[in-house]
Write an enzyme that holds these catalytic residues in place. Structure first.
Site, PDB file in Angstrom:
ATOM      1  N   HIS A  79      -8.184  20.982  -4.029  1.00 49.02           N
ATOM      2  CA  HIS A  79      -7.747  22.377  -3.925  1.00 49.02           C
ATOM      3  C   HIS A  79      -7.204  22.674  -2.536  1.00 49.02           C
ATOM      4  O   HIS A  79      -7.398  21.886  -1.605  1.00 49.02           O
ATOM      5  CB  HIS A  79      -8.866  23.366  -4.281  1.00 49.02           C
ATOM      6  CG  HIS A  79     -10.046  23.363  -3.363  1.00 49.02           C
ATOM      7  ND1 HIS A  79     -11.171  22.601  -3.584  1.00 49.02           N
ATOM      8  CD2 HIS A  79     -10.301  24.036  -2.212  1.00 49.02           C
ATOM      9  CE1 HIS A  79     -12.056  22.820  -2.616  1.00 49.02           C
ATOM     10  NE2 HIS A  79     -11.549  23.686  -1.771  1.00 49.02           N
ATOM     11  N   GLU A 130      -8.164  28.275  -3.552  1.00 51.72           N
ATOM     12  CA  GLU A 130      -9.348  28.968  -3.037  1.00 51.72           C
ATOM     13  C   GLU A 130      -8.859  29.998  -2.027  1.00 51.72           C
ATOM     14  O   GLU A 130      -7.926  29.723  -1.263  1.00 51.72           O
ATOM     15  CB  GLU A 130     -10.271  27.954  -2.347  1.00 51.72           C
ATOM     16  CG  GLU A 130     -11.507  28.566  -1.697  1.00 51.72           C
ATOM     17  CD  GLU A 130     -12.404  27.510  -1.021  1.00 51.72           C
ATOM     18  OE1 GLU A 130     -11.926  26.384  -0.750  1.00 51.72           O
ATOM     19  OE2 GLU A 130     -13.576  27.822  -0.763  1.00 51.72           O
TER      20      GLU A 130
END
Ligand code: CO
Length: 134
Positions: A79, A130
């Protein structure tokens, strides 16, 4: 609302071993291993002048990255994390724009002691996103 690139996370079987390669090969500064049971991961950070690399390793049987590491035995980019000035405002705006927040949408305290949220990769060109309160 989009701030600095906070970190890029790479999921691996052994976060300390992976980070040590950066310490050796690049002479990079690395953190100790920090278990985050609430997130089901162990993290080790590599500090760069403009961002961080976050090595994550599965912790516990219910780890959300267990399957990813199984599928990517050599490790893989998992991520990317962006700073946002106001995580609640950012969450509400992203949801309004059609992005799907993971979990119950309530920010959890992440690896840096600040609230974080994750958004579905299908809504961000295939990359799990995120966001972290700056
Ligand atoms: Co992260």
């Amino acid at each position: 609302m989009l701030g600095r690139l906070n970190h890029v996370a790479i999921a691996v079987k052994d976060a300390e071993k992976a980070a040590k390669i950066y310490a050796g090969a690049f002479g990079a500064e690395i953190s100790g291993a920090v278990p985050l049971p609430e997130h089901g991961v162990i993290t080790v950070f590599v500090t760069l002048p403009n961002t961080k690399i976050e090595f994550i390793q599965p912790l516990g049987e219910a780890s959300p990255i267990a399957k990813f590491v199984e599928r990517n035995a050599d490790g893989g980019i998992h991520h990317i994390c962006y700073d946002v000035p106001d995580i609640i405002a950012a969450r509400d705006r992203l949801i309004k724009e059609g992005a799907r927040v993971l979990g119950d949408g309530v920010p959890r305290i992440g690896a840096h002691g600040k609230p974080v949220l994750f958004f579905h990769p299908k809504d961000f060109s295939g990359a799990l996103v995120e966001i972290e309160q700056a």
